[in-house]
Structure formats: structure tokens, C-alpha cells
Design a protein around this motif. Structure first.
Motif, short mmCIF file in Angstrom:
data_model
loop_
_atom_site.label_atom_id
_atom_site.label_comp_id
_atom_site.label_asym_id
_atom_site.label_seq_id
_atom_site.Cartn_x
_atom_site.Cartn_y
_atom_site.Cartn_z
N ARG A 34 1.28 -12.92 6.01
CA ARG A 34 1.95 -14.38 6.39
C ARG A 34 3.51 -14.00 5.99
NH1 ARG A 34 -2.40 -18.36 3.61
NH2 ARG A 34 -4.06 -17.58 5.45
N LYS A 35 4.27 -14.22 7.08
CA LYS A 35 5.64 -13.92 7.04
C LYS A 35 6.48 -15.19 6.20
CE LYS A 35 5.52 -11.26 11.18
NZ LYS A 35 5.43 -10.01 10.65
N HIS A 36 5.63 -16.18 6.01
CA HIS A 36 6.49 -17.24 5.08
C HIS A 36 6.79 -16.94 3.67
CE1 HIS A 36 2.42 -18.62 4.52
NE2 HIS A 36 2.80 -19.11 3.48
N THR A 37 6.09 -15.98 3.20
CA THR A 37 6.28 -15.30 1.88
C THR A 37 6.77 -14.19 1.89
OG1 THR A 37 4.02 -14.76 1.31
CG2 THR A 37 4.45 -17.17 0.97
N PHE A 38 7.68 -13.62 0.70
CA PHE A 38 7.97 -12.39 0.81
C PHE A 38 7.05 -11.41 0.41
CE2 PHE A 38 9.33 -8.78 -1.76
CZ PHE A 38 10.52 -8.30 -1.04
N ALA A 39 6.05 -11.81 -0.34
CA ALA A 39 4.86 -10.86 -0.66
C ALA A 39 3.82 -10.67 0.44
CB ALA A 39 4.01 -11.41 -2.11
N GLY A 40 3.69 -11.65 1.19
CA GLY A 40 2.91 -11.89 2.18
C GLY A 40 3.31 -10.84 3.44
N ILE A 97 6.59 1.31 -14.42
CA ILE A 97 5.30 1.29 -13.76
C ILE A 97 4.58 2.59 -14.33
CG2 ILE A 97 3.97 1.32 -11.80
CD1 ILE A 97 6.10 -0.45 -10.54
N ALA A 98 5.31 3.59 -14.20
CA ALA A 98 4.92 5.24 -14.33
C ALA A 98 4.50 5.23 -15.89
CB ALA A 98 5.64 5.96 -13.76
N ALA A 99 5.27 4.69 -16.59
CA ALA A 99 4.94 4.65 -18.16
C ALA A 99 3.53 4.32 -18.55
CB ALA A 99 6.12 4.13 -18.97
N HIS A 100 2.97 3.51 -17.74
CA HIS A 100 1.44 3.18 -18.22
C HIS A 100 0.50 3.46 -16.96
CE1 HIS A 100 3.03 0.59 -21.27
NE2 HIS A 100 3.93 0.12 -20.58
N SER A 101 0.97 3.89 -15.88
CA SER A 101 0.32 4.37 -14.78
C SER A 101 0.77 5.22 -13.88
CB SER A 101 -0.22 3.07 -13.97
OG SER A 101 -1.09 3.47 -12.78
N PRO A 102 0.91 6.52 -14.20
CA PRO A 102 1.50 7.36 -13.65
C PRO A 102 1.07 7.83 -12.25
CG PRO A 102 0.98 8.20 -15.78
CD PRO A 102 0.27 6.90 -15.54
N GLU A 103 -0.03 7.61 -11.91
CA GLU A 103 -0.54 7.48 -10.46
C GLU A 103 -0.48 6.47 -9.81
OE1 GLU A 103 -3.87 5.99 -13.07
OE2 GLU A 103 -2.37 7.57 -13.23
N TRP A 104 0.29 5.39 -10.33
CA TRP A 104 0.52 3.93 -9.59
C TRP A 104 -0.78 3.29 -9.19
CZ3 TRP A 104 5.25 1.66 -7.60
CH2 TRP A 104 6.32 2.11 -8.19
N PRO A 138 0.77 -1.18 0.20
CA PRO A 138 0.13 0.06 -0.02
C PRO A 138 0.99 1.24 0.02
CG PRO A 138 -0.96 -1.73 1.35
CD PRO A 138 0.43 -2.06 0.94
N LYS A 139 1.86 1.24 0.49
CA LYS A 139 2.87 2.47 0.67
C LYS A 139 3.84 2.49 -0.43
CE LYS A 139 2.97 3.12 5.48
NZ LYS A 139 3.93 3.23 6.90
N ARG A 140 3.76 1.65 -1.53
CA ARG A 140 4.39 1.63 -2.75
C ARG A 140 5.81 1.76 -2.39
NH1 ARG A 140 -0.99 1.83 -3.30
NH2 ARG A 140 -1.78 2.39 -5.57
N THR A 141 6.49 0.90 -1.36
CA THR A 141 7.58 0.94 -0.96
C THR A 141 8.50 -0.43 -1.41
OG1 THR A 141 7.18 0.14 1.16
CG2 THR A 141 7.57 2.79 0.93
N ASN A 182 0.30 -6.68 -2.96
CA ASN A 182 -0.86 -7.54 -3.46
C ASN A 182 -1.45 -6.37 -4.41
OD1 ASN A 182 -2.60 -5.65 -1.80
ND2 ASN A 182 -2.58 -7.55 -0.33
N LEU A 183 -0.86 -5.39 -4.59
CA LEU A 183 -1.55 -4.21 -5.58
C LEU A 183 -0.72 -4.49 -6.82
CD1 LEU A 183 -1.55 -1.26 -2.98
CD2 LEU A 183 -3.30 -2.75 -3.64
N LEU A 184 -1.59 -4.89 -7.78
CA LEU A 184 -0.98 -5.03 -9.10
C LEU A 184 -0.72 -3.76 -10.00
CD1 LEU A 184 -0.31 -6.85 -11.33
CD2 LEU A 184 -2.64 -6.58 -12.33
N MET A 185 0.67 -3.35 -10.25
CA MET A 185 1.15 -2.36 -10.94
C MET A 185 1.46 -2.40 -12.34
SD MET A 185 1.14 0.35 -8.44
CE MET A 185 -0.53 -0.45 -7.83
N HIS A 186 1.95 -3.66 -12.92
CA HIS A 186 2.21 -3.91 -14.18
C HIS A 186 1.92 -5.33 -14.37
CE1 HIS A 186 4.79 -3.19 -17.85
NE2 HIS A 186 5.19 -4.35 -17.59
#
Length: 100
Positions: free
Chosen positions: A40-46, A84-91, A14-17, A51-55
């Protein structure tokens, strides 16, 4: 010969970091898995709530998809941000576009 679809995708938190780059043959299902693993700490993404699709990019050949995933993973953060910004400048989260 049957034609398949493969996707290289970038999700963020959510913070785009934090960026997570992956490859899948079912993008909608994979995004749902990221949502299910949230916190869930057992996965990087978790662990980082990615979970926000940017590209995303589609490929007909798994070898091409994997090569592209590796290419993007090798980039500096600034270049990934520019992609990412080339297709979605506002992310904007593209997940609603995928699930229709």
C-alpha cells in the motif's frame, strides 16, 4: 502506577535495502499492521514492503522509547546495520520469536 511496555523496532524489506524504525506499545499487533499494509503506497513501510523484524528494544517509559527511536533514526545506515548484525548477523526475521 501501572507499568507499560513500549517497543522501538526496526523492520526491513525482503532485499534488506530499506529500514523503517518505529515505536509502539504492542509489537505483535504493529507487525501485523505492517503485513496488512504491504504494497500500500500510502504508508512508507507498505510502499517498500517493510515487514521483516530485524531488531527491537523494550522500554517502560514512552519518553525513553521515543528518545531511542529518534536516536536510531539519526544514525547513518552503517551504524543501524551494525546494531542489527550485533544480535542477528544473518539478518533473520525475528517476527516468529514475537508471536511465539
Amino acid at each position: 502506577m501501572r507499568y507499560h511496555h513500549y517497543f522501538v523496532y526496526i523492520v526491513t524489506n525482503p532485499k534488506r535495502t530499506v529500514l523503517y524504525i518505529g515505536v509502539t506499545n504492542d509489537l505483535a499487533r504493529r507487525l501485523e499492521q505492517h503485513l496488512e499494509n504491504e504494497g500500500r503506497k500510502h504508508t512508507f513501510a507498505g510502499r517498500y514492503f517493510c515487514n521483516l523484524l530485524m531488531h527491537w528494544e523494550a522500554f517502560g517509559d514512552i519518553k525513553q522509547a521515543i528518545a531511542r527511536e529518534k536516536e536510531i533514526k539519526g544514525w547513518r545506515r552503517e551504524k543501524k546495520d551494525a546494531l542489527i548484525a550485533a544480535h542477528s548477523p544473518e539478518w533473520r526475521d525475528l517476527h516468529p520469536d514475537i508471536i511465539g
